[in-house]
Write a protein that holds these residues in place. Structure first.
Motif, PDB file in Angstrom:
ATOM      1  N   ARG A  81      36.887  34.128  47.849  1.00 17.34           N
ATOM      2  CA  ARG A  81      38.346  34.176  48.046  1.00 17.34           C
ATOM      3  C   ARG A  81      39.019  34.894  46.871  1.00 17.34           C
ATOM      4  O   ARG A  81      39.806  35.811  47.075  1.00 17.34           O
ATOM      5  CB  ARG A  81      38.905  32.758  48.159  1.00 17.34           C
ATOM      6  CG  ARG A  81      38.092  31.810  49.040  1.00 17.34           C
ATOM      7  CD  ARG A  81      38.398  31.951  50.491  1.00 17.34           C
ATOM      8  NE  ARG A  81      37.577  31.034  51.299  1.00 17.34           N
ATOM      9  CZ  ARG A  81      37.852  30.694  52.554  1.00 17.34           C
ATOM     10  NH1 ARG A  81      38.942  31.166  53.151  1.00 17.34           N
ATOM     11  NH2 ARG A  81      37.053  29.878  53.212  1.00 17.34           N
ATOM     12  N   LYS A  82      38.681  34.432  45.646  1.00 18.17           N
ATOM     13  CA  LYS A  82      39.273  35.034  44.442  1.00 18.17           C
ATOM     14  C   LYS A  82      38.171  35.232  43.398  1.00 18.17           C
ATOM     15  O   LYS A  82      38.114  34.519  42.391  1.00 18.17           O
ATOM     16  CB  LYS A  82      40.391  34.146  43.886  1.00 18.17           C
ATOM     17  CG  LYS A  82      41.604  34.044  44.806  1.00 18.17           C
ATOM     18  CD  LYS A  82      42.694  33.189  44.179  1.00 18.17           C
ATOM     19  CE  LYS A  82      43.924  33.112  45.076  1.00 18.17           C
ATOM     20  NZ  LYS A  82      45.002  32.259  44.485  1.00 18.17           N
ATOM     21  N   THR A  84      35.867  36.611  40.299  1.00 15.13           N
ATOM     22  CA  THR A  84      36.247  37.048  38.948  1.00 15.13           C
ATOM     23  C   THR A  84      35.082  37.606  38.133  1.00 15.13           C
ATOM     24  O   THR A  84      35.311  38.269  37.124  1.00 15.13           O
ATOM     25  CB  THR A  84      36.860  35.879  38.157  1.00 15.13           C
ATOM     26  OG1 THR A  84      35.902  34.804  38.104  1.00 15.13           O
ATOM     27  CG2 THR A  84      38.141  35.379  38.803  1.00 15.13           C
TER      28      THR A  84
END
Length: 228
Positions: A81-82, A84
């Motif tokens: 989703r996100k 990093t």
């Protein structure tokens, strides 16, 4: 990967290994090793109850400290989703986990060497429309089996437990789960709800790491959590 890469974000355990924070991460690693009495923590998932708790920072520093012990280590960015990890380590994200799980690439094509000796990264790949389905697929089981054969330590970053179902899906496939909590902003009821959600799928919670503790430069604080 060059440290001059514009996407590079220093990981404190690598950039300043003598700092108190780096020592705290090494202590966390050691405490997790003591949780291996029942079975080895070869596949360890790191998550949080909600966003902005520090789970990704924790897992990336843990990955560095494991690699520093000369154990073959891989960090899997399963936060579809996100993600990093590719930003932190300054890596391309054109090919990654989502490609492997959708059958568009093999593991060897997707895994990338980091600038840290002994640490490989499997970035997320492009964000797919169906993260939970991919993470719960038979291809995910096959991938984890491959990783077990090739690495001593597999660290898996997932979205927060209370945000989406992804963390529950992955947790039941791992040897243990570390729950990261922001000591300043985390809410007790959210932590309890996340713990219950993980235990509902029979995940093995091996501890809680508290970020942002009051002691200056304390880094993460680890606490063992008994299963009930």
């Amino acid at each position: 990967m060059s440290r001059t890469n514009p996407n590079f974000r220093p990981v404190v355990a690598d950039a300043n290994p003598a700092s108190p924070i780096s020592e705290a991460y090494r202590t966390l690693r050691t405490n997790l090793q003591y949780a291996e009495t029942d079975r080895p923590l070869q596949l360890l998932m790191v998550t949080s109850a909600g966003p902005m708790e520090g789970k990704s920072t924790t897992i990336m520093n843990l990955a560095v400290t494991y690699a520093q012990t000369e154990r073959r280590t891989i960090l899997v960015d399963a936060d579809l989703r996100k993600p990093t990890a590719h930003y932190t380590f300054g890596l391309s994200n054109r090919t990654g986990l989502s490609h492997v799980l959708s059958g568009q690439a093999g593991l060897s094509e997707a895994v990338k060497e980091s600038r840290i000796r002994g640490l490989d990264i499997l970035t997320s790949g492009p964000i797919p429309p169906n993260p939970s389905e991919l993470l719960g697929s038979s291809r995910m089981d096959e991938l984890l089996a491959q990783l077990r054969e090739q690495y001593d330590i597999v660290l898996i970053d997932t979205p927060p437990v209370l945000a989406v179902a992804d963390a529950q899906v992955v947790s039941s496939r791992c040897d243990g789960v570390l729950l990261v909590v922001n000591a300043r902003t985390g809410k007790k009821q959210h932590v309890i709800k996340a713990k219950n959600a993980l235990q509902f799928v029979q995940a093995r919670i091996v501890g809680i790491a508290l970020n942002q503790t009051s002691q200056r430069d304390a880094g993460p604080y680890y606490e063992y959590v008994e299963r009930t």
